[in-house]
Enzyme design. Structure first.
Site, mmCIF file in Angstrom:
data_model
loop_
_atom_site.group_PDB
_atom_site.id
_atom_site.type_symbol
_atom_site.label_atom_id
_atom_site.label_comp_id
_atom_site.label_asym_id
_atom_site.label_seq_id
_atom_site.Cartn_x
_atom_site.Cartn_y
_atom_site.Cartn_z
ATOM 1 N N SER A 121 1.276 4.806 1.431
ATOM 2 C CA SER A 121 0.616 3.521 1.253
ATOM 3 C C SER A 121 -0.033 3.442 -0.132
ATOM 4 O O SER A 121 -0.758 4.357 -0.528
ATOM 5 C CB SER A 121 -0.444 3.367 2.339
ATOM 6 O OG SER A 121 -1.057 2.141 2.171
ATOM 7 N N GLY A 122 0.245 2.379 -0.843
ATOM 8 C CA GLY A 122 -0.351 2.190 -2.166
ATOM 9 C C GLY A 122 0.476 2.800 -3.279
ATOM 10 O O GLY A 122 0.094 2.753 -4.440
ATOM 11 N N THR A 126 6.100 -2.070 -2.188
ATOM 12 C CA THR A 126 6.291 -3.516 -2.110
ATOM 13 C C THR A 126 6.499 -4.097 -3.501
ATOM 14 O O THR A 126 7.370 -4.938 -3.715
ATOM 15 C CB THR A 126 5.085 -4.161 -1.416
ATOM 16 O OG1 THR A 126 4.930 -3.508 -0.161
ATOM 17 C CG2 THR A 126 5.288 -5.631 -1.195
ATOM 18 N N ASN A 171 -4.997 0.775 0.027
ATOM 19 C CA ASN A 171 -4.283 -0.268 -0.735
ATOM 20 C C ASN A 171 -4.875 -1.626 -0.381
ATOM 21 O O ASN A 171 -5.026 -1.949 0.788
ATOM 22 C CB ASN A 171 -2.792 -0.195 -0.350
ATOM 23 C CG ASN A 171 -1.952 -1.193 -1.132
ATOM 24 O OD1 ASN A 171 -2.476 -1.967 -1.938
ATOM 25 N ND2 ASN A 171 -0.657 -1.161 -0.883
ATOM 26 N N SER A 174 -1.945 -3.770 1.558
ATOM 27 C CA SER A 174 -1.072 -2.817 2.240
ATOM 28 C C SER A 174 -0.167 -3.543 3.234
ATOM 29 O O SER A 174 -0.625 -4.364 4.035
ATOM 30 C CB SER A 174 -1.947 -1.801 2.955
ATOM 31 O OG SER A 174 -1.137 -0.870 3.597
ATOM 32 N N SER A 175 1.138 -3.213 3.170
ATOM 33 C CA SER A 175 2.059 -3.842 4.131
ATOM 34 C C SER A 175 1.859 -3.130 5.462
ATOM 35 O O SER A 175 1.993 -1.916 5.535
ATOM 36 C CB SER A 175 3.497 -3.656 3.689
ATOM 37 O OG SER A 175 3.611 -3.828 2.314
ATOM 38 N N GLY A 401 6.121 5.200 3.916
ATOM 39 C CA GLY A 401 6.574 6.574 3.692
ATOM 40 C C GLY A 401 5.845 7.490 4.659
ATOM 41 O O GLY A 401 5.083 7.032 5.537
ATOM 42 N N GLU A 403 3.297 9.524 6.510
ATOM 43 C CA GLU A 403 1.844 9.344 6.572
ATOM 44 C C GLU A 403 1.241 10.577 7.199
ATOM 45 O O GLU A 403 1.596 10.943 8.325
ATOM 46 C CB GLU A 403 1.521 8.093 7.394
ATOM 47 C CG GLU A 403 0.694 7.119 6.594
ATOM 48 C CD GLU A 403 0.519 5.766 7.260
ATOM 49 O OE1 GLU A 403 0.677 4.774 6.562
ATOM 50 O OE2 GLU A 403 0.211 5.714 8.458
HETATM 51 N N1 LIG Z 1 4.804 -1.235 -11.069
HETATM 52 C C1 LIG Z 1 3.532 -1.549 -10.928
HETATM 53 N N2 LIG Z 1 2.847 -2.010 -11.984
HETATM 54 C C2 LIG Z 1 1.545 -2.337 -11.860
HETATM 55 N N3 LIG Z 1 0.853 -2.215 -10.725
HETATM 56 C C3 LIG Z 1 1.470 -1.761 -9.637
HETATM 57 C C4 LIG Z 1 2.861 -1.418 -9.676
HETATM 58 N N4 LIG Z 1 3.204 -0.974 -8.453
HETATM 59 C C5 LIG Z 1 2.095 -1.070 -7.682
HETATM 60 N N5 LIG Z 1 1.062 -1.547 -8.390
HETATM 61 C C6 LIG Z 1 -0.316 -1.746 -7.893
HETATM 62 O O1 LIG Z 1 -0.508 -0.982 -6.753
HETATM 63 C C7 LIG Z 1 -0.854 -1.800 -5.634
HETATM 64 C C8 LIG Z 1 -0.219 -1.280 -4.360
HETATM 65 O O2 LIG Z 1 1.160 -1.440 -4.420
HETATM 66 P P1 LIG Z 1 2.043 -1.832 -3.169
HETATM 67 O O3 LIG Z 1 1.381 -2.859 -2.379
HETATM 68 O O4 LIG Z 1 3.399 -2.064 -3.650
HETATM 69 O O5 LIG Z 1 1.990 -0.516 -2.367
HETATM 70 P P2 LIG Z 1 2.841 -0.112 -1.101
HETATM 71 O O6 LIG Z 1 3.551 1.125 -1.442
HETATM 72 O O7 LIG Z 1 3.675 -1.277 -0.698
HETATM 73 O O8 LIG Z 1 1.713 0.171 -0.050
HETATM 74 P P3 LIG Z 1 1.739 -0.077 1.495
HETATM 75 O O9 LIG Z 1 2.556 0.951 2.108
HETATM 76 O O10 LIG Z 1 0.326 0.011 1.849
HETATM 77 O O11 LIG Z 1 2.277 -1.437 1.686
HETATM 78 C C9 LIG Z 1 -0.360 -3.154 -5.979
HETATM 79 O O12 LIG Z 1 -1.148 -4.128 -5.353
HETATM 80 C C10 LIG Z 1 -0.531 -3.178 -7.497
HETATM 81 O O13 LIG Z 1 -1.860 -3.501 -7.828
HETATM 82 MG MG LIG Z 2 3.678 -2.522 0.833
#
Ligand SMILES: Nc1ncnc2c1ncn2[C@@H]1O[C@H](COP(=O)(O)OP(=O)(O)OP(=O)(O)O)[C@@H](O)[C@H]1O
Ligand SMILES: [Mg+2]
Length: 1091
Positions: A121-122, A126, A171, A174-175, A401, A403
């Protein structure tokens, strides 16, 4: 060495810079080339690259992405263009390179693709999925229809994020669900539509959130962003603290504007194609869920001793029922009773307070999660491809991924998630090895067995239909009798105790009986990525996911189409006594479908890593990264990838890159690329076991060999650069020198020409001056001579003339008399006179007395003669003219002459009368019988008979009278009757007065005291005034021998009876045309206005 000068085209081709992943590399761009390969070097390489803002690194074709937690300038449209249609290893690692590769092999090679994005997460999954989608959207086809499809696909993200994402400690966005999206393309690579699948929404979040976390975004977005009006419709209040389901400690998230996001979501829903009433229904359900949390129960004891609960405040319930169209009593009953149906038997039991709360939360969770699934279905309806032709598909999987929580906090959800990741790892290994093997076969290289860990055994531990953990959990849930989490653990212990990857302390003979780090209520699984300890509490309950039938039936009865559709099992007509599938088995089935789906596609991996726990940029926490590398199995990835050969490259680019290392291949190798590489490798003495020749590629076993090649290349490039620089400098200096030399010659020639031109012009002008002086001098000399000659000639002529004259005079003197001169003079004069008269004869003017022409005088001395001649001629022709007249005419002309003498230049009327013949008797009295009496009364000859106007003395008005002039009298008679009104003897007429103007008024003054003068003088007017006055004058003169006084004046006095009246002529207006008007102004004045 022989140098050949390259043509400009060849030069251009050579100058095109061939970029490579290996150029300007920070650390190594591809972990496969990492040497030595171990955890530390792996992390160091990642850190080094991260510190230089290189967040992407490859493991072969897998992309590792480290979340930068700041916006980097590497996603611009320019970057998209840079990566578009380039080979995967051509540029530095980037998510766009992977996206491009996937899109191109989908479009050009017709291979369906899937992009698997994993990470904790984070870690940025996404975001990565959105970057992939936006890249594909940017490079695929364009056009109004395609753009709309793209827009709908992209806009599905904000909607799903609002309902499925929440702020967690890890996050802010977070999705809380897994998402797999198939994007479908046509044969050209234009998007047609898509299909979204969702996995396991974390619905427990609806009723309870861990500390520091929030409920799903949409709740906060509605309360912050909806208008007062809309809130009122939904029966909501803006204050978050009013709702029990909203955790208060982090209602606001830094940098997140819920209100603005609400607008974005509504807009996105509209673009995706939600109808207004659908959107409204969705928000009504959300509001109902929120309000459900505010329903509270209190215990109430009944007589029979059974516990019973009652709703504390029914107001909230009432509002929910109004919102959802549910009968209040039905819902109230559903919260108080539970009906169990078995074989046509219905048994109702009351719910105690705890059960009532459980039922309420279960309803809220179910409502929300079903709403979410409905949203996904609804979006799919909108974005589904409208055509039935075969589609190419690109799947994007954004799923949680691995956890692993500390301290056995891992529960049913983590178990499920980790199971999913085990499955993904399995297909990763399967597909990577398969691909590797296929490539070896393709290239004709011997396949050597690769040692790797196959996690199929762990998958089996979880999903085996008989002995798998999920199967046992289901068995336990369906078993009659008391079922608890502990009985489930016991069962696990019985069945799995001997499994290599299962650990537990419960069984007596457990291998882990003495492992105090493993609590009794937990079991541990050795996943491929590490050991995870699961707390068994809640497993049974969560797997059951129980919603009392009374509640689903109450929902089905709702007068709300959406809610009704969400609870189809509530329909009594379709009552199903079978238990619904458990959460575990549902998930297993959907994972199996997903895996099947993925296996048919070409996989592309993005492994996301989170660099720190603080959501901060620039911090790289090595321990945290190490943990993730382990459980993502990245080292394992590298090992699998380079089990045979670490590096491979097609012959052409390999030869292009290293050809400068060998004399035979530099600068040009003429022959097949493979032979070139063979020569090159032989020359470089690379040990044979280090490489192998495939059909189209060279395979290098060890990265060390590659780096050695790279080092040699770098050294050689430096040497070559120096050589090129040297030659270039030489060439440049020589070119410059030659250019200067050429320029000097040009300048010198121009200057010389200029100087010669100047000199020549000077000489030329000097020559002209000298020449002109000489010519002038010569001409003057000649002129002098000619003048002299001329004077000599003239002098001779004069002398000769004088001499001749003297001689002639001497000769003729004897013939001339003394008066010869006078005679000659007279003779000449006579001749001239003669000539004058002869000429005059021919130039005579006409005989008209008024012709003024007369020829001009020819000689001055004849001036007076000429004038006299003119006068005589005029008199003569006048006489000739007069001689033609008869007596009658003579008389008329005499009269006219008289008139002229009297009136010419005195009376303005005169000129008009000149042309009129004087007739006298205008009225022929003798012929008109009316005037017989008058005729008889006048026996004398009538000189004038004419009608005149007599001006009335009193008022100036005119009356017609006949005016008669006889030899002795002037008579006025009535015009009608012919009666004589007045008769005046000529002797009594003393004067006639008239104006000088163009009028016919005249006054006849009478002698004072005469017989006719009783009434006074006559004021008359006539058109023939001039004739009358003349005739009156002539008759008076001939009769009385006295000249009649004719006074011409614009102001004269007349005697009217006793008064003297002044008659005044004034220049009047043209009001009455050309007729003069007469007006008596007063006693003394009578005014005549002459126009
Ligand atoms: N390539 C990137 N460039 C800049 N900031 C990023 C990038 N990727 C992620 N972030 C930052 O990290 C935060 C978390 O990313 P994201 O929501 O994609 O995480 P995730 O892997 O989908 O988490 P979760 O599993 O909780 O959904 C985003 O809101 C953004 O602020
Ligand atoms: Mg996500």
């Amino acid at each position: 060495m022989k140098w050949r000068i390259l043509t400009s085209e060849e030069n251009m081709a050579k100058m095109e810079v061939k970029m490579s992943l290996l150029d300007n590399m920070i650390g190594v761009g591809d972990m496969v080339l990492l040497e030595p390969l171990n955890e530390d070097s792996f992390i160091n390489n990642l850190k080094k690259r991260f510190d230089h803002s290189e967040v992407y690194t490859y493991i072969g074709s897998v992309v590792i992405s480290i979340n930068p937690y700041r916006s980097l300038p590497i996603y611009t449209p320019e970057k998209v263009e840079e990566y578009r249609n380039r080979n995967f290893y051509e540029l530095s690692p980037h998510i766009f390179a992977l996206s491009d590769e996937a899109y191109r092999s989908l479009r050009d090679q017709d291979k369906d693709q899937c992009i698997l994005i994993t990470g904790e997460s984070g870690a940025g999954k996404t975001e990565a999925s959105k970057l992939v989608m936006s890249y594909v959207a940017a490079v695929c086809g364009k056009g109004a229809e395609v753009n709309q499809v793209k827009e709908q696909l992209l806009q599905s993200n904000p909607v799903l994020e609002a309902f499925g994402n929440a702020k967690t400690v890890r996050n802010d966005n977070s999705s809380r669900f897994g998402k797999y999206m198939d994007i479908e393309f046509d044969f050209k690579g234009d998007p047609l539509g898509g299909v979204i699948s969702n996995y396991l929404l974390e619905k427990s979040r609806v009723v309870k959130q861990p500390r520091g976390e929030r409920n799903f975004h949409i709740f906060y977005q509605i309360l912050s962003g909806a208008s007062e009006d809309f809130l009122c419709k939904l029966k909501l209040e803006r204050d978050f603290s009013r709702y029990n389901y909203l955790g208060l400690d982090s209602a606001k998230v830094n940098g997140v504007d819920d209100a603005a996001n609400f607008r974005t979501v509504r807009n996105a829903m509209q673009i995706v194609g939600f109808m207004d009433h659908e959107t409204q229904s969705v928000f009504e359900v959300v509001a109902a869920v929120l309000k459900l949390g505010n329903i509270e129960f209190k215990p109430e004891s009944r007589v029979n001793g059974l516990d019973e609960s009652k709703i504390k405040d029914k107001n909230e319930l009432k509002e929910i029922c109004e919102l959802t169209g549910i009968d209040q009593s039905v819902l109230e009953r559903a919260f108080s009773f539970r009906t169990v149906e078995a074989k046509q038997e219905k048994v109702s039991t009351t719910l105690n307070v705890a059960q009532a709360y459980y039922a309420r939360d279960a309803l809220a969770k179910n409502l929300y999660s079903r709403l979410f699934s409905w949203l996904v279905t609804r979006i799919n309806e909108s974005i589904k491809a409208q055509t039935k032709v075969r589609k190419k598909v690109m799947g994007v999987l954004d799923i949680y991924g691995f956890e692993i929580f500390e301290n056995a906090d891992n529960s049913f959800e983590q178990f499920i998630i980790n199971y999913c990741n085990e499955k993904l790892q399995q297909i990763f290994i399967e597909l990577t090895l398969k691909e590797e093997q296929e490539e070896y076969i393709r290239e004709g290289i011997e396949w050597t067995h690769i040692e790797y860990f196959n996690n199929a055994i762990i998958c089996d531990l979880i999903e085996n239909n008989q002995t798998g953990i999920l199967a046992m959990l289901d068995e336990e849930c369906l078993r009659p009798g008391t079922v608890t989490d502990d009985t489930f653990l016991e069962k696990l212990n019985q069945v799995c105790a001997t499994h290599q990857h299962f650990e537990s302390r419960m069984s007596k003979c457990s291998r882990f009986l003495n492992d105090t780090s493993l609590p009794h209520s937990c079991f541990r699984i050795q996943h491929y990525a590490g050991k995870v300890m699961y707390q068994v509490e809640g497993f049974v309950d969560k797997n059951n996911d129980l919603l009392y039938r009374d509640l689903s039936q109450a929902m089905w009865k709702a007068n709300h189409s959406l809610i009704k559709a969400l609870f189809p099992e509530g329909n009594p007509a379709k009552i199903n006594l079978k238990r619904p599938p458990t959460a575990g088995s549902q998930f297993k089935a959907s994972v199996a479908t997903l895996m099947k789906n993925l296996q048919t596609k070409n996989p592309n991996y993005i492994r996301c890593i989170k660099p720190n726990d603080k959501k901060a940029a620039h911090i790289f926490n090595e321990a945290l990264v190490c943990h993730q590398i382990r459980y993502l199995g990245l080292l394992e990835n590298v090992r699998v990838r380079r089990a045979g050969y670490a590096f491979r490259q097609a012959y052409e680019p390999c030869l292009e890159r290293y050809k400068m290392l060998c004399k035979q291949t530099w600068p040009h190798w003429r022959g097949p690329a493979r032979a070139g590489v063979e020569v090159l490798f032989n020359e470089l003495e690379i040990p044979e076991e280090e490489f192998s020749f495939g059909r189209s590629k060279i395979f290098i076993r060890n990265p060390r060999t590659l780096f050695k090649l790279e080092d040699q290349r770098k050294q050689r490039l430096e040497d070559l650069a120096t050589l090129i620089e040297k030659i270039y400098r030489g060439w440049k200096c020589r070119t410059r020198f030659l250019l200067m030399k050429r320029s000097q010659i040009v300048i010198a020639s121009w200057y010389r020409r200029y100087a010669q031109q100047k000199k020549y012009q000077k000489i030329k002008s000097s020559a002209i001056i000298v020449q002109s002086y000489i010519r002038g001098w010569k001409a003057r000399k000649l002129l002098r001579e000619l003048k002299h000659q001329k004077r000599c000639n003239e002098a001779a002529t004069i002398i000769a003339a004088y001499w001749h004259g003297t001689q002639v005079r001497r000769e003729y003197r004897k013939f001339f008399r003394a008066n010869a001169g006078k005679k000659i003079y007279e003779f000449t004069l006579q001749r001239l006179m003669q000539k004058y008269f002869l000429e005059m004869k021919n130039k005579m003017p006409s005989l008209s007395p008024v012709d003024k022409n007369w020829p001009a005088r020819p000689y001055l001395f004849l001036d007076s003669t000429h004038k006299e001649l003119k006068r005589i001629f005029h008199l003569w022709r006048c006489k000739k003219y007069r001689d033609q007249f008869t007596d009658q005419q003579k008389l008329i002309y005499e009269e006219k002459l008289e008139a002229s003498e009297l009136f010419k230049d005195k009376k303005a009327l005169y000129p008009a009368s000149v042309g009129q013949p004087f007739q006298g008797a205008y009225l022929e009295i003798s012929k008109n019988p009316k005037y017989k009496k008058l005729k008889d009364a006048v026996d004398e000859k009538i000189i004038i008979a004419e009608v005149v106007n007599k001006i009335n003395r009193a008022n100036g008005k005119a009356t017609s009278r006949i005016f008669l002039l006889t030899k002795n009298n002037v008579l006025l008679a009535d015009q009608k009757s012919g009666n004589i009104k007045s008769e005046v003897p000529l002797g009594d007429v003393t004067k006639v007065s008239m104006s000088s103007q163009n009028d016919g008024f005249f006054a006849v003054h009478l002698k004072e005291g005469s017989g006719a003068a009783g009434k006074g003088d006559f004021l008359l007017s006539s058109d023939h005034l001039i004739e009358m006055a003349t005739k009156l004058y002539r008759t008076t003169l001939s009769q009385t021998k006295q000249k009649l006084n004719i006074e011409i004046s614009d102001e004269f006095l007349v005697q009217f009876r006793q008064d003297k009246v002044c008659v005044k002529f004034i220049q009047g207006s043209q009001k009455n045309g050309n007729i003069p008007t007469c007006k008596r102004k007063n006693n003394r004045l009578l005014e005549v206005a002459v126009p």
